[in-house]
Write an enzyme that holds these catalytic residues in place. Sequence first.
Site, short mmCIF file in Angstrom:
data_model
loop_
_atom_site.label_atom_id
_atom_site.label_comp_id
_atom_site.label_asym_id
_atom_site.label_seq_id
_atom_site.Cartn_x
_atom_site.Cartn_y
_atom_site.Cartn_z
N ARG A 19 0.80 -1.23 0.00
CA ARG A 19 0.00 0.00 0.00
C ARG A 19 0.84 1.28 0.00
O ARG A 19 0.32 2.37 -0.20
CB ARG A 19 -0.97 -0.02 1.19
CG ARG A 19 -2.15 -0.94 0.96
CD ARG A 19 -3.04 -1.01 2.18
NE ARG A 19 -2.48 -1.89 3.19
CZ ARG A 19 -2.84 -1.89 4.48
NH1 ARG A 19 -3.72 -1.00 4.90
NH2 ARG A 19 -2.30 -2.73 5.33
N TYR A 372 30.07 34.26 -5.15
CA TYR A 372 30.36 32.83 -5.05
C TYR A 372 31.78 32.66 -4.51
O TYR A 372 32.74 33.17 -5.10
CB TYR A 372 30.25 32.13 -6.41
CG TYR A 372 30.74 30.70 -6.32
CD1 TYR A 372 30.11 29.79 -5.47
CD2 TYR A 372 31.85 30.27 -7.05
CE1 TYR A 372 30.58 28.49 -5.34
CE2 TYR A 372 32.32 28.96 -6.93
CZ TYR A 372 31.68 28.09 -6.07
OH TYR A 372 32.14 26.79 -5.93
#
Length: 519
Positions: A19, A372
């Site tokens: 299930r 960065y």
Amino acid sequence: MPQPHLRTVVVLAAGEGKRMKSTLPKVLHPLLGRTLLGHVLSAAAPLGADRTVVVVGHGADQVRAHLSEVAPDATPVLQAEQLGTGHAVRIALEAVPDGAGTVVVINGDVPLLRPETVGALVTAHEEAAAAATVLAAEVPDPTGLGRIVRDADGRLEQIVEERDADTTQRAIREINAGIYAFDAVRLREALGKLSTDNDQGEEYLTDVFGLLRSAGEPVAVHVAVDHVETLGCNDRVELATLRRLLRDRINEAWMRTGVSLLDPVTTWIDVTVALDRDAVVDQNTQLRGATVVGAGALIGPDVTLIDTIVGPAASVIRSHAVGAEVGAGATVGPYAYLRPAAQLAEKAKVGTFVEVKNSQIGAGAKVPHLTYVGDATIGEQTNIGAASVFVNYDGVNKHRTVIGSHARTGADNMFVAPVEVGDGAYTAAGSVIVDDVPAGAMGVARARQRNIEGWVVMRRAGTAAAEAAQRARDAKDGQPAGDAKGASGTTGAASHSEAIHGATETVGGASGAGDTATE
Ligand code: UD1
Ligand code: CA
């Protein structure tokens, strides 16, 4: 406490969990820091079992691989065909030497089970010298579960599966939690007598209770204090319910230790996380894996920390971090991304739209905006100008950039690694730094600006810009606006060509980051 018996733990994890509708075996679904199976194993861990056997079947290779990570001492035993929970335990015991002791059996899908509850079950079982003891719970909705059927004296008679139960039995709300303690010798005997005479044609472990009882053996029921602990997981709706319940349990525990959770409903903390006193966690925050949050730190809103260590009094706001270290009093965000081995020393700052990977940022150093930082070392008290990129990748290899302490790098710099900027050095705005900058030097690496007077009026005649330019010129010259054709074509052309020739010229001398000269 002295242990009267050898103890064996058997975890049943061979079922598919149909299930769940998943390619992942049910017991490997994650739930706030551990898999379902991992939660069960950690609930059993304090028993100090002499051996732990995990019955695997569906997705056996995946389950074995997971076990080797989280419970390398556990023995996986293959149940090739899932012929029932009784069959599974029978196969498990084939891998265990004969002998006396206690066998604790736990369904692999009861992740909310607490160690204290398993411990109490086993203690009750061993003290009563029972042949078998089942953990039971009174639940609001017993649908789908095995019922505890008691006799007129309230003693356990048998456990009946719902599909095999009659109407009276179905009305019973006391259920089998799927957690048991057995006397090893009597369990082996009873398992040999199981039939498959039931609705599913399976060997039911639960039938052991009826068999033992009929043989006059003492069987017992241990009732769980909190039925929530016994909730199983059969589909993803139940998994979500379990997640909410576990979240509430974890959050409540942290609040009781002195951590403030401003919105516990949107705060998801893995069981593996640690927080220190007076930490404040704001809404919409996930703390995962090996994350540690120091005293008085402020986390959130809108933060995800995975395997990240945050020092005392640091703050992380609207950011995502994986495998990072944030030093004491450091500040991160809003909108920062810290990747593995981003290490911020004390009082360092990583600001807005900044990404950091595999880099050390020194004490008090700042990377405030739009930058960065990859594979770099930045010294203490250094300031990195806005919109800079640590150019670490040449397309094949990664290289490091080293910036000293107390440096001031200009806005919009590219540091093309490998490269070094010395202590106390400056760099000019807009520089592409490809060569080392010595300590205390000003590094300038950019073309010098040239203005070509009258270019717009000449080359873009008739545009709104040209008209605006003409008006500005007329106003300056004290003439009426409107005559855009009055500009000199030859002067403009000369200036243009001169500017192009001059484009490779760089600024020299002491002018640099703040250089605004136009002529
Ligand atoms: C079982 C109990 C039921 C109890 C319920 C609690 C039986 C017959 N019934 O029912 O009384 O109320 O648990 O959740 O035991 N498994 C194997 N091999 C098998 C079959 C199952 O390893 O051949 C494992 C499953 O992976 C699972 C556990 O055993 O972890 C329980 O199996 P499941 O099919 O879910 O049993 P239930 O029908 O829920
Ligand atoms: Ca089940």
